[in-house]
Design an enzyme around this catalytic site. Sequence first.
Site, PDB file in Angstrom:
ATOM      1  N   GLU A  20       0.834  -1.214   0.000  1.00  0.00           N
ATOM      2  CA  GLU A  20       0.000   0.000   0.000  1.00  0.00           C
ATOM      3  C   GLU A  20       0.870   1.266   0.000  1.00  0.00           C
ATOM      4  OE1 GLU A  20      -4.252  -1.426   1.689  1.00  0.00           O
ATOM      5  OE2 GLU A  20      -2.874  -0.634   3.196  1.00  0.00           O
ATOM      6  N   GLU A  57      -6.279  -6.955  -2.105  1.00  0.00           N
ATOM      7  CA  GLU A  57      -6.870  -6.913  -0.766  1.00  0.00           C
ATOM      8  C   GLU A  57      -8.310  -6.443  -0.872  1.00  0.00           C
ATOM      9  OE1 GLU A  57      -4.975  -4.786   2.388  1.00  0.00           O
ATOM     10  OE2 GLU A  57      -2.945  -5.314   1.729  1.00  0.00           O
TER      11      GLU A  57
END
Length: 355
Positions: free
Chosen positions: A180, A288
């Site tokens: 991320e 995700e």
Amino acid sequence: MMRLKIKFARNILFLTSIFLLACKTSIEKPIIDPVPPVITPVSDTNFVKGADISWVTEMEANGKKFYNKNGVALDCFALMKEIGMNAIRIRVWVNPTNKWNGLDDVIAKCTRAKIVGLKLLIDFHYSDTWADPGKQTKPAAWSTAAFPVLKDSLKNHTQFILTQLKNAGINPTWVQIGNETDNGLLWPDGKASTNMQNFAQLIATGYDATKSVFPNTKVIAHVSNGWNNSLFRWIFDGLKNNGGKWDIIGMSLYPSYTVGGWQSANNLCLQNINDMIDRYKTPVMVVEIGMPWDSANETNLFIQDLITKLKSVNSNNGLGVFYWEPESYNNWQGYSLGAFDNSGKPTIALDPFLK
């Protein structure tokens, strides 16, 4: 730290600041489009249906067990396959304060995935703990390193972990360089908003390190909030303009952090995916997802719709989707976006993975 991935700490102020930085960055250097690479279409039979179950060994050590819908206790990796998964994602920390997500733990989990025939995605955080949009903390051993040494440390760590996996007979299908990385990694040196060139060099270093061990493994660059096209354009324009390398664009998508619910999140995500493929000529994977465990019906609809949208992408370049820690239950470590009930059984949320 209790996580949990700082997804709960994301806020509008942070996203707004990133957007403003994006606008500033995008006008500082013109975009020069390279010759587009050829994208190899992926057949529907290879559509990735996966889960990140990196918590599994720690949960087992704390007495947690996992059961199928009939109440039969199963090894968690075998259970993932039974409920339709064909891939597992495992995170890697550099020097964790305990053994979880360190080398031995990673090899143990990858070996279990291999035994039951699941493909592997290795997720390098390049930290001793969680790395996510709110923090990208250097490993303690790298904390004072000058940038050239920092790049070497990232390279050596990547090659070392992957070589150990290779020696154990484990060949990952994908490797993710950073987790991320909405604003870069290894702050402050690789913070994208202050030094996009450094960030791109770190991503390229990880890419090259991966290919030196596994030439055919696909490398993922990962950004959260798959609905946020402005963020993705800023990051990947910056990487492209500064020598960054990747094979696949990875996205997170958590509808709880969007306005308009999962329908809006999925619609915006599909638009963003198509734009990424058109703009950078690389496929996309949603690495995700998650919704509250006690909203199983809604989560089921969310996943069904997301898979349908991914399969609608031209030339099968919507590669697949991973659920993040579906096996967590009973509010494990304060996380409530799993997909198991409090008895340790999968809910109907995960049924779309069987289709």
